[in-house]
Design a protein around this motif. Structure first.
Motif, PDB file in Angstrom:
ATOM      1  N   ILE A 136      -5.487  -2.996  -7.047  1.00 59.57           N
ATOM      2  CA  ILE A 136      -6.983  -2.417  -6.827  1.00 59.57           C
ATOM      3  C   ILE A 136      -6.722  -0.996  -6.783  1.00 59.57           C
ATOM      4  N   TYR A 177      -2.562  -2.339  -4.035  1.00 51.70           N
ATOM      5  CA  TYR A 177      -3.467  -0.556  -3.486  1.00 51.70           C
ATOM      6  C   TYR A 177      -2.558   0.679  -3.060  1.00 51.70           C
ATOM      7  N   TYR A 229       1.208  -0.614  -0.132  1.00 58.33           N
ATOM      8  CA  TYR A 229       0.422  -0.195   0.121  1.00 58.33           C
ATOM      9  C   TYR A 229       1.354   1.349  -0.009  1.00 58.33           C
ATOM     10  N   THR A 285      -5.656   3.184   1.859  1.00 58.09           N
ATOM     11  CA  THR A 285      -5.178   2.239   1.035  1.00 58.09           C
ATOM     12  C   THR A 285      -4.832   0.847   2.633  1.00 58.09           C
TER      13      THR A 285
END
Length: 138
Positions: A87, A58, A8, A16
């Motif tokens: 994502i 993400y 993230y 995230t």
């Protein structure tokens, strides 16, 4: 048990880290997956070593952060059969890496202005509305 890496990062307007924490809880309850979370992009370097079955990305932005050994590690992991899940804003990440964009098969261009909208849940017993305990249906 399948090992999954969740990466993230980026500007805070995308949650995230919080999304990864929510996913970790879901996967733990499922019992088939173990999730490691990190914002350290150097983790991509050793992905091909076989510790993980899949990587979830993400991130937002970080345009010039996937180069050299990081890029090579991630792309070799996927090329050799490692799972990849991007994502939401993963297509707006690492835009300085043409190889990453090619792997995704897409690239974020733009979106319309933000606006409010109404969501009406018709089936309050559907697994999407019942599987996350913090989700409240009104």
């Amino acid at each position: 048990m399948k090992k999954v890496l969740y990466v993230y990062g980026g500007p805070e307007f995308h949650p995230t880290k919080a999304a990864g924490e929510l996913l970790a809880g879901i996967l733990k309850r499922d019992g088939r997956f173990e999730l490691d979370m990190t914002s350290d992009l150097d983790v991509f370097i050793n992905l091909p070593d076989g510790k993980y079955d899949a990587v979830i990305v993400y991130t937002t932005g970080l345009n010039d952060q996937l180069k050299g050994e990081r890029e090579k590690g991630l792309l070799n992991f996927v090329k050799n059969g490692g799972g990849f899940v991007g994502i939401h804003s993963a297509a707006n990440s690492f835009r300085g890496s043409y190889a990453y964009i090619d792997m995704l098969g897409s690239e974020f261009l733009t979106h319309s202005p933000f606006h409010d909208f109404t969501v009406s849940i018709v089936n309050k017993e559907h697994y999407i509305t019942t599987r996350v305990p913090d989700f409240k249906v009104k």
